[in-house]
Design a protein around this motif. Structure first.
Motif, mmCIF file in Angstrom:
data_model
loop_
_atom_site.group_PDB
_atom_site.id
_atom_site.type_symbol
_atom_site.label_atom_id
_atom_site.label_comp_id
_atom_site.label_asym_id
_atom_site.label_seq_id
_atom_site.Cartn_x
_atom_site.Cartn_y
_atom_site.Cartn_z
ATOM 1 N N GLN A 178 0.823 -1.201 0.000
ATOM 2 C CA GLN A 178 0.000 0.000 0.000
ATOM 3 C C GLN A 178 0.864 1.262 0.000
ATOM 4 O O GLN A 178 0.579 2.229 -0.716
ATOM 5 C CB GLN A 178 -0.936 0.010 1.206
ATOM 6 C CG GLN A 178 -1.890 1.197 1.232
ATOM 7 C CD GLN A 178 -2.886 1.116 2.374
ATOM 8 O OE1 GLN A 178 -2.945 0.121 3.093
ATOM 9 N NE2 GLN A 178 -3.658 2.173 2.544
ATOM 10 N N GLN A 179 1.929 1.253 0.798
ATOM 11 C CA GLN A 179 2.829 2.405 0.830
ATOM 12 C C GLN A 179 3.513 2.597 -0.524
ATOM 13 O O GLN A 179 3.697 3.732 -0.983
ATOM 14 C CB GLN A 179 3.879 2.231 1.927
ATOM 15 C CG GLN A 179 3.338 2.374 3.344
ATOM 16 C CD GLN A 179 2.832 1.046 3.900
ATOM 17 O OE1 GLN A 179 2.385 0.173 3.151
ATOM 18 N NE2 GLN A 179 2.945 0.893 5.213
ATOM 19 N N LEU A 180 3.877 1.482 -1.154
ATOM 20 C CA LEU A 180 4.495 1.573 -2.472
ATOM 21 C C LEU A 180 3.504 2.139 -3.487
ATOM 22 O O LEU A 180 3.863 2.988 -4.315
ATOM 23 C CB LEU A 180 4.987 0.196 -2.922
ATOM 24 C CG LEU A 180 5.539 0.114 -4.344
ATOM 25 C CD1 LEU A 180 6.689 1.095 -4.548
ATOM 26 C CD2 LEU A 180 5.989 -1.318 -4.660
ATOM 27 N N ALA A 181 2.249 1.687 -3.419
ATOM 28 C CA ALA A 181 1.230 2.191 -4.334
ATOM 29 C C ALA A 181 1.057 3.700 -4.193
ATOM 30 O O ALA A 181 0.871 4.418 -5.182
ATOM 31 C CB ALA A 181 -0.098 1.473 -4.087
ATOM 32 N N GLN A 182 1.127 4.203 -2.967
ATOM 33 C CA GLN A 182 0.994 5.636 -2.743
ATOM 34 C C GLN A 182 2.169 6.411 -3.346
ATOM 35 O O GLN A 182 1.994 7.476 -3.947
ATOM 36 C CB GLN A 182 0.891 5.928 -1.245
ATOM 37 C CG GLN A 182 0.665 7.396 -0.910
ATOM 38 C CD GLN A 182 -0.592 7.954 -1.541
ATOM 39 O OE1 GLN A 182 -1.638 7.296 -1.552
ATOM 40 N NE2 GLN A 182 -0.497 9.168 -2.089
ATOM 41 N N LEU A 183 3.376 5.871 -3.203
ATOM 42 C CA LEU A 183 4.542 6.518 -3.799
ATOM 43 C C LEU A 183 4.445 6.533 -5.327
ATOM 44 O O LEU A 183 4.834 7.513 -5.981
ATOM 45 C CB LEU A 183 5.815 5.804 -3.358
ATOM 46 C CG LEU A 183 6.217 5.954 -1.892
ATOM 47 C CD1 LEU A 183 7.460 5.123 -1.590
ATOM 48 C CD2 LEU A 183 6.457 7.418 -1.535
ATOM 49 N N LEU A 184 3.925 5.451 -5.886
ATOM 50 C CA LEU A 184 3.752 5.400 -7.336
ATOM 51 C C LEU A 184 2.712 6.410 -7.801
ATOM 52 O O LEU A 184 2.867 7.045 -8.851
ATOM 53 C CB LEU A 184 3.354 3.986 -7.765
ATOM 54 C CG LEU A 184 4.441 2.913 -7.621
ATOM 55 C CD1 LEU A 184 3.858 1.527 -7.829
ATOM 56 C CD2 LEU A 184 5.578 3.171 -8.610
ATOM 57 N N ALA A 185 1.645 6.574 -7.014
ATOM 58 C CA ALA A 185 0.614 7.561 -7.350
ATOM 59 C C ALA A 185 1.195 8.971 -7.330
ATOM 60 O O ALA A 185 0.869 9.805 -8.179
ATOM 61 C CB ALA A 185 -0.561 7.446 -6.384
ATOM 62 N N GLU A 186 2.075 9.241 -6.376
ATOM 63 C CA GLU A 186 2.720 10.557 -6.312
ATOM 64 C C GLU A 186 3.604 10.791 -7.532
ATOM 65 O O GLU A 186 3.649 11.898 -8.083
ATOM 66 C CB GLU A 186 3.544 10.663 -5.033
ATOM 67 C CG GLU A 186 2.719 10.655 -3.753
ATOM 68 C CD GLU A 186 3.581 10.606 -2.502
ATOM 69 O OE1 GLU A 186 4.825 10.666 -2.652
ATOM 70 O OE2 GLU A 186 3.027 10.501 -1.390
ATOM 71 N N ALA A 187 4.293 9.741 -7.968
ATOM 72 C CA ALA A 187 5.134 9.870 -9.159
ATOM 73 C C ALA A 187 4.280 10.056 -10.411
ATOM 74 O O ALA A 187 4.644 10.818 -11.313
ATOM 75 C CB ALA A 187 6.028 8.644 -9.299
ATOM 76 N N LEU A 188 3.146 9.372 -10.461
ATOM 77 C CA LEU A 188 2.259 9.487 -11.619
ATOM 78 C C LEU A 188 1.636 10.872 -11.723
ATOM 79 O O LEU A 188 1.311 11.335 -12.818
ATOM 80 C CB LEU A 188 1.160 8.425 -11.538
ATOM 81 C CG LEU A 188 0.171 8.364 -12.702
ATOM 82 C CD1 LEU A 188 0.899 8.076 -14.015
ATOM 83 C CD2 LEU A 188 -0.906 7.318 -12.438
ATOM 84 N N ALA A 189 1.489 11.563 -10.593
ATOM 85 C CA ALA A 189 0.887 12.906 -10.594
ATOM 86 C C ALA A 189 1.694 13.883 -11.446
ATOM 87 O O ALA A 189 1.164 14.917 -11.863
ATOM 88 C CB ALA A 189 0.779 13.420 -9.160
#
Length: 264
Positions: A178-189
């Protein structure tokens, strides 16, 4: 005294011989070579082009690690059980693709109204980070006709002590998805401003760099209209953000930690 001296000399020579045997006699030296070939056929009924350029363990590379990498990459690149000769493997793959094009795919595309053309480019690049880690990038471009083709990049990370692929589960601490998914979402932004884009799931397609980790996605995996489906997108997470999620006894953690320490 003479016997003692001879004994010492014999032991010294034996030690040197064992050292050389350990370094060169195990047969596990990994040597890379580049294999490149192009085939182009164009006439009234055929428009066919394939270009392949790959790094592949040299045919004379021996040992468990070389054999494991050779087998994995032959399947990942060409879906072929690795033969003894890499040049023959590449030619066998092109022969199969050309046969399929001529017998099946060309007629199908004509019936569907597509341009009678086929183009495929495959590039494979090996990057050894240290004595323990190897990264390998596979980039494929496919064009079957129409407005544009599609490009896909797949990265693999290998443990050079075993020759085995390193997965996200091998690398991440428990319950860190879940933490990794959040970091990926931040990068995708950085690529899209869609409010609906809250999270993105890790896809196992990642690359290790001294600066951090990169996850690679096709546009269609991202479920956003702002990024074309034919594009490949790299989402980078810096070392300082990804390190807390990684197993501290893992090879990836140790590599990033050493790089992060050296640069400070």
């Amino acid at each position: 005294m003479q016997i003692l001296k001879l004994t010492r000399n014999f032991c010294l020579l034996l030690g040197v011989a064992m050292c050389f045997s350990g370094c060169f006699g195990r047969g596990d030296k990994l040597v890379w070579d580049e294999y490149s070939t192009t085939r182009s056929v164009e006439n009234d009924s055929v428009r066919f082009f394939v270009d392949i350029s790959i790094d592949f363990p040299k045919n004379n590379s021996r040992g468990a690690v070389a054999d494991s990498l050779r087998h994995f990459l032959s399947m990942a690149l060409f879906s072929i059980e690795c033969p003894d000769n890499a040049d023959r493997m590449v030619e066998q793959y092109i022969d199969t693709v050309y046969s399929n094009y001529c017998l099946d795919m060309r007629d199908f595309r004509r019936a569907a109204g597509f341009t009678d053309a086929f183009r495929e480019e495959i590039m494979g690049s090996a990057n050894q980070l240290n004595d323990s880690l190897l990264c390998y990038d596979k980039a494929v471009y496919l064009y079957y006709g129409g407005a544009q083709g599609q490009r896909r990049v797949q990265s693999y990370v290998f443990n050079l002590h075993t020759g085995r692929l390193i997965t996200e589960d091998d690398m991440l601490k428990a319950d860190m998805q879940q933490q990794l998914a959040q970091l990926l979402a931040e990068a995708l932004a950085q690529y899209t401003q869609e409010e609906a884009m809250q999270t993105i799931e890790p896809n196992g397609n990642f690359l290790v760099l001294p600066e951090g980790l990169i996850w690679r996605y096709d546009g269609y995996e991202l479920n956003t209209f702002e990024i074309p489906a034919v594009e490949s997108v790299d989402l980078q997470i810096p070392a300082e953000k990804i390190l807390p999620l990684l197993k501290e006894d893992g090879l990836v953690y140790k590599f990033l930690k050493s790089q992060n320490t050296e640069t400070k």
